[in-house]
Scaffold this active site. Sequence first.
Site, mmCIF file in Angstrom:
data_model
loop_
_atom_site.group_PDB
_atom_site.id
_atom_site.type_symbol
_atom_site.label_atom_id
_atom_site.label_comp_id
_atom_site.label_asym_id
_atom_site.label_seq_id
_atom_site.Cartn_x
_atom_site.Cartn_y
_atom_site.Cartn_z
ATOM 1 N N GLU A 166 -30.535 40.743 -27.929
ATOM 2 C CA GLU A 166 -29.912 40.869 -29.271
ATOM 3 C C GLU A 166 -30.543 40.205 -30.589
ATOM 4 O O GLU A 166 -31.776 39.344 -30.018
ATOM 5 C CB GLU A 166 -28.725 40.674 -29.289
ATOM 6 N N TRP A 167 -30.468 40.315 -31.616
ATOM 7 C CA TRP A 167 -31.006 39.672 -32.782
ATOM 8 C C TRP A 167 -30.012 38.529 -32.531
ATOM 9 O O TRP A 167 -29.150 38.648 -32.808
ATOM 10 C CB TRP A 167 -31.291 40.332 -33.789
#
Length: 358
Positions: free
Chosen positions: A245-246
């Site tokens: 994920e960011w």
Amino acid sequence: MRLLAAPAFFLACLALSGCTSSLGPDSLVAGIPSRETTSSVARPSAPVPASVMPASPVLSADVAEAPTPAAPQQEELAWAGPVPQPQAFTQQAGVATAPVPSERPMPTAVPAVLTPAAPEIDETPRTRSRIYSHRFRDVKPINFGSSSPRKLAVHGVDVSRWQGDIDWDELRTQGANFVYIKATDGGDHLDPMFRKNWRDAKQAGMRRGAYHFFYWCRTAGEQADWFIRNVPREAGALPPVIDVEWNGESSCKRRVSPEKVREKMQVFMDKLEQHYGQRPIIYTAPDFYRDNLKGAFLNYPFWLRSVAAHPSKVYPGRRWVFWQYSGSGISHGVDGRIDLNVFHGSEADWHDWVARSD
């Protein structure tokens, strides 16, 4: 003859007394571990007391760690390569053995042999575990309508250090039939509660697996080696998870290209699949999926975060195994909030799926 032998004996003793040994102790060279400290969220200004753990709203927020001095530059890991596995001392078929001597040899001292530590391998046979109905509450409940996760049979949770000491027996009877436990992130961080959580969840009879938070500023091979070094290969464990994920609060600000994202993920997942004999599960969030994973890794199981709508609306066309439907759950056995998840299938489907994972 006795008179001649005495001088010779005396000269030999003098020669031997002048001998000295030039051998000294060998020096030990210790590897220098990397001082890099990964973090997916900003560190707290002060250590979290053991008796008061902050809530963990979502999986992505479970990657904070205690503050450590920042290293001036990244160093090589002191350990790399596959983790050595214990070898059984068995006689090979067709190899002739030495004849038994007619006289019993004198006993001799056998020095102890030190072997490198390796992850535990547990081959305990597994049976079908009891499925408990969910009795979780939610601080921020969402009306999912006809596609409510409550209509699915097998619920579970994911935890990290931020849940503190967990009453696993109590948590299980509340409806946590499985748990994913934070193990590692990056190439040098181990969740300080992982080993205790891993052991205690098993003693409570829960199906459990481990997850790794992927760090985009570290090589995939180093991260896979670090996970393998710390997470045992055990019969009955759920497949390992790669959390991608960011995170805007991560100390690593890099956002590599979608091609590079998939390349690094593939390296990591290949190494884990080879070691554990299970295809890893991909955990992700909507924005990261949209940027990098849409239409990719069709042969891999997915664990999807979707706290406002059913996954079919947020990830159209994507098949999934787990759905993280809340980051604000409340349950007996845990202080504070906990992530809630559900398996995509019936109780019979669950038993079939874990049997294939064993």
